[in-house]
Design a protein around this motif. Structure first.
Motif, PDB file in Angstrom:
ATOM      1  N   UNK A  81       0.860  -1.181   0.000  1.00 34.60           N
ATOM      2  CA  UNK A  81       0.000   0.000   0.000  1.00 34.60           C
ATOM      3  C   UNK A  81       0.890   1.224   0.000  1.00 34.60           C
ATOM      4  N   UNK A  82       0.764   2.038  -1.044  1.00 43.28           N
ATOM      5  CA  UNK A  82       1.562   3.253  -1.215  1.00 43.28           C
ATOM      6  C   UNK A  82       0.737   4.414  -0.683  1.00 43.28           C
ATOM      7  N   UNK A  83       1.044   4.827   0.553  1.00 46.28           N
ATOM      8  CA  UNK A  83       0.275   5.864   1.235  1.00 46.28           C
ATOM      9  C   UNK A  83       0.885   7.233   0.922  1.00 46.28           C
ATOM     10  N   UNK A  84       0.160   8.029   0.152  1.00 44.49           N
ATOM     11  CA  UNK A  84       0.689   9.304  -0.307  1.00 44.49           C
ATOM     12  C   UNK A  84       1.408   9.103  -1.623  1.00 44.49           C
ATOM     13  N   UNK A 138       3.720  19.786   5.926  1.00 46.26           N
ATOM     14  CA  UNK A 138       2.503  20.570   5.718  1.00 46.26           C
ATOM     15  C   UNK A 138       2.878  22.000   5.366  1.00 46.26           C
ATOM     16  N   UNK A 139       2.033  22.649   4.586  1.00 48.64           N
ATOM     17  CA  UNK A 139       2.379  23.953   4.028  1.00 48.64           C
ATOM     18  C   UNK A 139       1.992  25.125   4.918  1.00 48.64           C
ATOM     19  N   UNK A 191       3.828  16.876   9.814  1.00 49.89           N
ATOM     20  CA  UNK A 191       3.997  16.080   8.600  1.00 49.89           C
ATOM     21  C   UNK A 191       2.668  15.414   8.274  1.00 49.89           C
ATOM     22  N   UNK A 192       2.491  15.098   7.018  1.00 46.54           N
ATOM     23  CA  UNK A 192       1.261  14.425   6.597  1.00 46.54           C
ATOM     24  C   UNK A 192       1.617  13.234   5.703  1.00 46.54           C
ATOM     25  N   UNK A 246       2.687   8.426  13.260  1.00 43.27           N
ATOM     26  CA  UNK A 246       1.939   7.396  12.541  1.00 43.27           C
ATOM     27  C   UNK A 246       2.878   6.557  11.682  1.00 43.27           C
ATOM     28  N   UNK A 247       3.792   7.210  10.964  1.00 42.87           N
ATOM     29  CA  UNK A 247       4.718   6.484  10.085  1.00 42.87           C
ATOM     30  C   UNK A 247       5.608   5.529  10.881  1.00 42.87           C
ATOM     31  N   UNK A 248       6.141   5.999  11.986  1.00 41.65           N
ATOM     32  CA  UNK A 248       7.040   5.150  12.773  1.00 41.65           C
ATOM     33  C   UNK A 248       6.282   4.009  13.451  1.00 41.65           C
ATOM     34  N   UNK A 249       5.026   4.234  13.813  1.00 40.30           N
ATOM     35  CA  UNK A 249       4.228   3.142  14.373  1.00 40.30           C
ATOM     36  C   UNK A 249       3.981   2.059  13.327  1.00 40.30           C
ATOM     37  N   UNK A 250       3.702   2.480  12.092  1.00 38.64           N
ATOM     38  CA  UNK A 250       3.556   1.491  11.020  1.00 38.64           C
ATOM     39  C   UNK A 250       4.851   0.716  10.829  1.00 38.64           C
ATOM     40  N   UNK A 251       5.956   1.426  10.827  1.00 33.53           N
ATOM     41  CA  UNK A 251       7.251   0.768  10.607  1.00 33.53           C
ATOM     42  C   UNK A 251       7.559  -0.245  11.690  1.00 33.53           C
TER      43      UNK A 251
END
Length: 407
Positions: free
Chosen positions: A103-106, A171-172, A185-186, A191-196
């Motif tokens: 799954x390619x998120x983003x 984020x802008x 970050x979005x 969230x990213x590190x929890x997935x990892x």
């Protein structure tokens, strides 16, 4: 690009018109083409969208090669997209790990999913922006194993056997100059590190990402492509390699080369200036594997804490740019200018480390004249601010075989 512009561009008329546009360069070409297309009965909005896409396709050739001529882009999507050789590096990592579903998120415009689909991986490409997702769907249509969805990355339900690829974006919203936190970050870095930590994950970040925020158990891989250090990728689970926590990859026309380590490497001792000065590829510097590289090529450090090596030979290494020393001068503007005039040097590459000099300003003050060319390396040597006039003898990234690993 607005929703209605994408829909018009994705129409049969829009795509036929886009494919008919010849390459153009100057503003006069744009005006002429625009006038011709309007006279042919096409709406001003469609003409503007088509000409914008034609320009983006020209720019995208640097990242996607011949594939760019059959793809669609957004300005932001092209800027953030992974160039195709690097995307192939990512896809190969998933395939070698035996991963079947990603799954390619983003997903952006779909550059990484394109490379995965080319290896027949089953991919769900997700982006929360409908316009970007529509562009990605067009680009990924030739790959039956790839699907595109519009969703927020943090809300996607992941199957247990699915690996993840992430490209979190800053984020802008204006931050007022303060340090950017993980929640800016979005998707968020938490969230990213929890997935990892829970499933095989690849995470693309900027090469200058704060190293202190990299989890200690993730493999960190920096990539230099075309002489530019383009990204840091973090790998976890089955995508990470046992015993490898630091990696530097150099991609060149002849293939790829990789230097790996189990930790940051200790620098070699400082040695006297030799016949050559070597500059490691940016990926090696970012990965802090300079010491391992120095030992592999038989070089020493030019100065403590400075990312220049030196020695009396020019090793055949894709991880180094090498410069042959021609003159050593104090970092004195008048003395340097006089030496350059005497040698007829009119084209000068200036590189600096460890000295407070603006190369662009410094070059203007030198009054360069002549047809010869040279490189000027500005750095501390034996505790003194020094200018080394040199001749470049080797470019970094000169990979001569399909895959090289130096440890």
């Amino acid at each position: 690009m607005r929703d209605e512009e994408v829909l018009e561009l994705l129409s049969a008329e829009g795509l036929r018109l886009l494919d008919s546009i010849p390459p153009y360069g100057s503003g006069n070409d744009v005006l002429r083409l625009s006038a011709d297309l309007r006279r042919a009965g096409h709406s001003p909005a469609l003409v503007a969208s088509v000409l914008t896409q034609a320009r983006l396709r020209q720019r995208a050739a640097a990242k996607f090669g011949e594939f760019a001529s059959r793809m669609l882009f957004t300005e932001t999507g092209l800027e953030q997209a992974t160039r195709l050789p690097v995307a192939a590096l990512h896809a190969g990592r998933f395939a070698r790990a035996g991963v079947a579903r990603v799954t390619d998120l983003g997903c952006g415009i779909g550059g990484d999913a394109l490379a995965m689909g080319a290896l027949d991986l089953e991919v769900l490409a997700v982006d929360r922006d409908p316009v970007t997702a529509a562009v990605a769907a067009y680009n990924l249509a030739p790959f039956p194993s790839v699907a595109v969805d519009v969703a927020d990355a943090e809300q996607v339900e992941l199957a247990p056997d699915t690996a993840v690829f992430l490209d979190p974006a800053r984020r802008t919203a204006a931050s007022g100059g303060r340090r950017v936190g993980a929640d800016e970050w979005s998707p968020s870095l938490d969230f990213c590190f929890q997935l990892a930590a829970s499933r095989p994950t690849g995470m693309k970040l900027a090469p200058a990402f704060d190293r202190s925020r990299i989890p200690a158990d993730l493999e960190a891989q920096w990539v230099t492509a075309g002489g530019e250090t383009v990204e840091l990728t973090l790998w976890s689970g089955a995508l990470a390699r046992p015993g490898v926590l630091r990696s530097a990859v150099v991609l060149g026309d002849g293939g790829s080369a990789e230097l790996t380590g189990g930790a940051d490497s200790a620098d070699e001792p400082v040695v006297p200036l030799g016949r050559f000065v070597h500059e490691p590829a940016g990926a090696v510097i970012r990965a802090r594997l300079i010491g391992d590289l120095a030992r592999a090529v038989g070089a020493g450090m030019l100065s403590p804490g400075i990312a220049y090596l030196t020695g009396d030979t020019a090793p055949d290494s894709p991880f180094l740019a090498s410069f042959e020393v021609e003159e050593v001068l104090p970092l004195d503007e008048r003395r340097i200018a006089r030496e350059l005039r005497d040698r007829g040097i009119g084209r000068l590459e200036i590189k600096k480390r460890g000295v407070d000099v603006d190369p662009a300003v410094f070059r203007k003050r030198l009054g360069l004249r002549g047809d010869a060319e040279a490189t000027l390396l500005l750095a501390p040597v034996a505790g003194r601010r020094t200018a080394i006039l040199a001749r470049r003898v080797r470019q970094p990234g000169s990979v001569t075989s399909g895959a090289i690993t130096e440890k």
